[in-house]
Scaffold this motif. Structure first.
Motif, PDB file in Angstrom:
ATOM      1  N   LYS A 175       0.836  -1.209   0.000  1.00 17.44           N
ATOM      2  CA  LYS A 175       0.000   0.000   0.000  1.00 17.44           C
ATOM      3  C   LYS A 175       0.869   1.257   0.000  1.00 17.44           C
ATOM      4  O   LYS A 175       0.596   2.222  -0.695  1.00 17.44           O
ATOM      5  CB  LYS A 175      -0.915   0.015   1.237  1.00 17.44           C
ATOM      6  CG  LYS A 175      -2.275  -0.597   0.952  1.00 17.44           C
ATOM      7  CD  LYS A 175      -3.192  -0.470   2.158  1.00 17.44           C
ATOM      8  CE  LYS A 175      -4.180  -1.619   2.165  1.00 17.44           C
ATOM      9  NZ  LYS A 175      -4.483  -2.105   3.507  1.00 17.44           N
ATOM     10  N   ARG A 176       1.935   1.193   0.829  1.00 20.68           N
ATOM     11  CA  ARG A 176       2.861   2.325   0.890  1.00 20.68           C
ATOM     12  C   ARG A 176       3.540   2.524  -0.470  1.00 20.68           C
ATOM     13  O   ARG A 176       3.730   3.659  -0.923  1.00 20.68           O
ATOM     14  CB  ARG A 176       3.908   2.077   1.975  1.00 20.68           C
ATOM     15  CG  ARG A 176       4.096   3.272   2.901  1.00 20.68           C
ATOM     16  CD  ARG A 176       5.146   2.990   3.960  1.00 20.68           C
ATOM     17  NE  ARG A 176       4.814   1.849   4.789  1.00 20.68           N
ATOM     18  CZ  ARG A 176       5.692   0.956   5.280  1.00 20.68           C
ATOM     19  NH1 ARG A 176       6.978   1.076   5.011  1.00 20.68           N
ATOM     20  NH2 ARG A 176       5.303  -0.040   6.027  1.00 20.68           N
ATOM     21  N   GLU A 205       2.308   1.835  -3.379  1.00 23.23           N
ATOM     22  CA  GLU A 205       1.300   2.426  -4.252  1.00 23.23           C
ATOM     23  C   GLU A 205       1.193   3.936  -4.021  1.00 23.23           C
ATOM     24  O   GLU A 205       1.130   4.732  -4.956  1.00 23.23           O
ATOM     25  CB  GLU A 205      -0.051   1.730  -3.967  1.00 23.23           C
ATOM     26  CG  GLU A 205      -0.955   1.542  -5.144  1.00 23.23           C
ATOM     27  CD  GLU A 205      -0.235   1.345  -6.459  1.00 23.23           C
ATOM     28  OE1 GLU A 205      -0.419   2.206  -7.336  1.00 23.23           O
ATOM     29  OE2 GLU A 205       0.524   0.357  -6.629  1.00 23.23           O
ATOM     30  N   LYS A 206       1.206   4.311  -2.739  1.00 30.49           N
ATOM     31  CA  LYS A 206       1.096   5.722  -2.352  1.00 30.49           C
ATOM     32  C   LYS A 206       2.321   6.508  -2.864  1.00 30.49           C
ATOM     33  O   LYS A 206       2.170   7.602  -3.407  1.00 30.49           O
ATOM     34  CB  LYS A 206       1.009   5.806  -0.821  1.00 30.49           C
ATOM     35  CG  LYS A 206       0.311   7.036  -0.306  1.00 30.49           C
ATOM     36  CD  LYS A 206       0.086   6.914   1.199  1.00 30.49           C
ATOM     37  CE  LYS A 206       0.255   8.258   1.872  1.00 30.49           C
ATOM     38  NZ  LYS A 206       0.373   8.123   3.332  1.00 30.49           N
ATOM     39  N   GLN A 207       3.509   5.922  -2.675  1.00 32.57           N
ATOM     40  CA  GLN A 207       4.742   6.557  -3.150  1.00 32.57           C
ATOM     41  C   GLN A 207       4.672   6.780  -4.662  1.00 32.57           C
ATOM     42  O   GLN A 207       5.107   7.804  -5.170  1.00 32.57           O
ATOM     43  CB  GLN A 207       5.953   5.644  -2.883  1.00 32.57           C
ATOM     44  CG  GLN A 207       6.222   5.379  -1.429  1.00 32.57           C
ATOM     45  CD  GLN A 207       7.149   6.412  -0.834  1.00 32.57           C
ATOM     46  OE1 GLN A 207       7.542   7.357  -1.520  1.00 32.57           O
ATOM     47  NE2 GLN A 207       7.471   6.257   0.433  1.00 32.57           N
ATOM     48  N   ARG A 208       4.139   5.802  -5.362  1.00 35.47           N
ATOM     49  CA  ARG A 208       4.034   5.871  -6.819  1.00 35.47           C
ATOM     50  C   ARG A 208       3.114   7.019  -7.243  1.00 35.47           C
ATOM     51  O   ARG A 208       3.434   7.753  -8.160  1.00 35.47           O
ATOM     52  CB  ARG A 208       3.482   4.574  -7.370  1.00 35.47           C
ATOM     53  CG  ARG A 208       4.567   3.716  -7.899  1.00 35.47           C
ATOM     54  CD  ARG A 208       4.053   2.572  -8.734  1.00 35.47           C
ATOM     55  NE  ARG A 208       5.109   1.575  -8.722  1.00 35.47           N
ATOM     56  CZ  ARG A 208       4.938   0.307  -8.421  1.00 35.47           C
ATOM     57  NH1 ARG A 208       3.736  -0.155  -8.139  1.00 35.47           N
ATOM     58  NH2 ARG A 208       5.960  -0.510  -8.418  1.00 35.47           N
ATOM     59  N   LYS A 209       1.976   7.138  -6.558  1.00 37.42           N
ATOM     60  CA  LYS A 209       1.028   8.205  -6.876  1.00 37.42           C
ATOM     61  C   LYS A 209       1.656   9.566  -6.621  1.00 37.42           C
ATOM     62  O   LYS A 209       1.513  10.488  -7.414  1.00 37.42           O
ATOM     63  CB  LYS A 209      -0.253   8.048  -6.060  1.00 37.42           C
ATOM     64  CG  LYS A 209      -1.176   7.022  -6.684  1.00 37.42           C
ATOM     65  CD  LYS A 209      -2.524   6.971  -5.974  1.00 37.42           C
ATOM     66  CE  LYS A 209      -3.289   5.729  -6.393  1.00 37.42           C
ATOM     67  NZ  LYS A 209      -3.875   5.037  -5.244  1.00 37.42           N
ATOM     68  N   GLN A 210       2.374   9.646  -5.474  1.00 42.02           N
ATOM     69  CA  GLN A 210       3.024  10.926  -5.153  1.00 42.02           C
ATOM     70  C   GLN A 210       4.075  11.274  -6.199  1.00 42.02           C
ATOM     71  O   GLN A 210       4.185  12.403  -6.633  1.00 42.02           O
ATOM     72  CB  GLN A 210       3.668  10.851  -3.764  1.00 42.02           C
ATOM     73  CG  GLN A 210       2.639  11.030  -2.658  1.00 42.02           C
ATOM     74  CD  GLN A 210       3.216  10.779  -1.277  1.00 42.02           C
ATOM     75  OE1 GLN A 210       4.373  10.362  -1.147  1.00 42.02           O
ATOM     76  NE2 GLN A 210       2.434  11.023  -0.239  1.00 42.02           N
ATOM     77  N   ALA A 241       4.120  10.322  -9.266  1.00 36.47           N
ATOM     78  CA  ALA A 241       3.452  10.627 -10.538  1.00 36.47           C
ATOM     79  C   ALA A 241       2.895  12.043 -10.554  1.00 36.47           C
ATOM     80  O   ALA A 241       2.838  12.701 -11.593  1.00 36.47           O
ATOM     81  CB  ALA A 241       2.359   9.612 -10.813  1.00 36.47           C
ATOM     82  N   SER A 242       2.458  12.519  -9.361  1.00 29.89           N
ATOM     83  CA  SER A 242       1.829  13.850  -9.327  1.00 29.89           C
ATOM     84  C   SER A 242       2.852  14.944  -9.030  1.00 29.89           C
ATOM     85  O   SER A 242       2.531  16.118  -9.085  1.00 29.89           O
ATOM     86  CB  SER A 242       0.706  13.874  -8.285  1.00 29.89           C
ATOM     87  OG  SER A 242       1.249  13.657  -7.009  1.00 29.89           O
TER      88      SER A 242
END
Ligand code: NI
Length: 169
Positions: free
Chosen positions: A157-158, A160-165, A167-168
């Protein structure tokens, strides 16, 4: 030399078992140089060929602060191991996440260099962790495989969160 693309979890190619290297030629030496360049460019301390989608038993390590102690192990096999240690591991295929893994404290490996010459290499502590972690990659194994299902799902989950951050950003 060139920087290669690093596969990221859960890419299924990370589960491929690498084959032994049988040809020690100029192409292999170029590949080893590319692996070092890729590892240094990513600020990593170790890289296995599996991670760049080449399924041959080649791994590189450099745990020095000065980035001047390159080690290449080809067709490495653990011939002796001793003790246990818990070490917080990261992986270039899991950017931004870390987890404690228990592994042998000391390992002795038999390996070949880029010319095919056989040698023994002994490592202890963090260096031994790196050898075992990279050898696992060549067997299609990743460090989160050692975690309990709960710890693994938290870590993913972490990730995934790192990836989203990232990406943005
Ligand atoms: Ni790794």
């Amino acid at each position: 030399m060139s920087v290669l693309t690093i596969l990221e979890f859960p890419d299924p190619r990370l589960r491929t078992k690498a084959a032994p290297v049988t040809v020690f030629d100029a192409q292999l030496k170029r590949f080893v140089a590319d692996m070092f360049e890729t590892m240094y460019a990513a600020n990593g301390v170790g890289l296995a060929a599996t991670q760049v989608d080449v399924h041959q038993r080649v791994l590189v390590i450099d745990m020095s602060d000065e980035r001047d102690q390159p080690l290449v192990l080809i067709n490495a096999e653990i011939v002796e191991q001793d003790g246990a240690q818990v070490y917080q591991e990261g992986c270039l295929s899991f950017p931004g996440v870390y987890a404690d893994v228990t592994r042998a404290l000391k390992v002795k490996v038999k390996a070949q260099d880029a010319d095919g010459k056989e040698f023994f290499y002994e490592a202890e502590g963090p260096q031994a962790v790196a050898v075992q972690h990279e050898m696992d990659h060549l067997a299609g194994k990743v460090f989160v495989d050692y975690l309990s299902p709960l710890k693994r799902s938290l870590l993913l989950k972490r990730l995934e969160k790192q990836r989203k951050q990232a990406a943005s950003a």
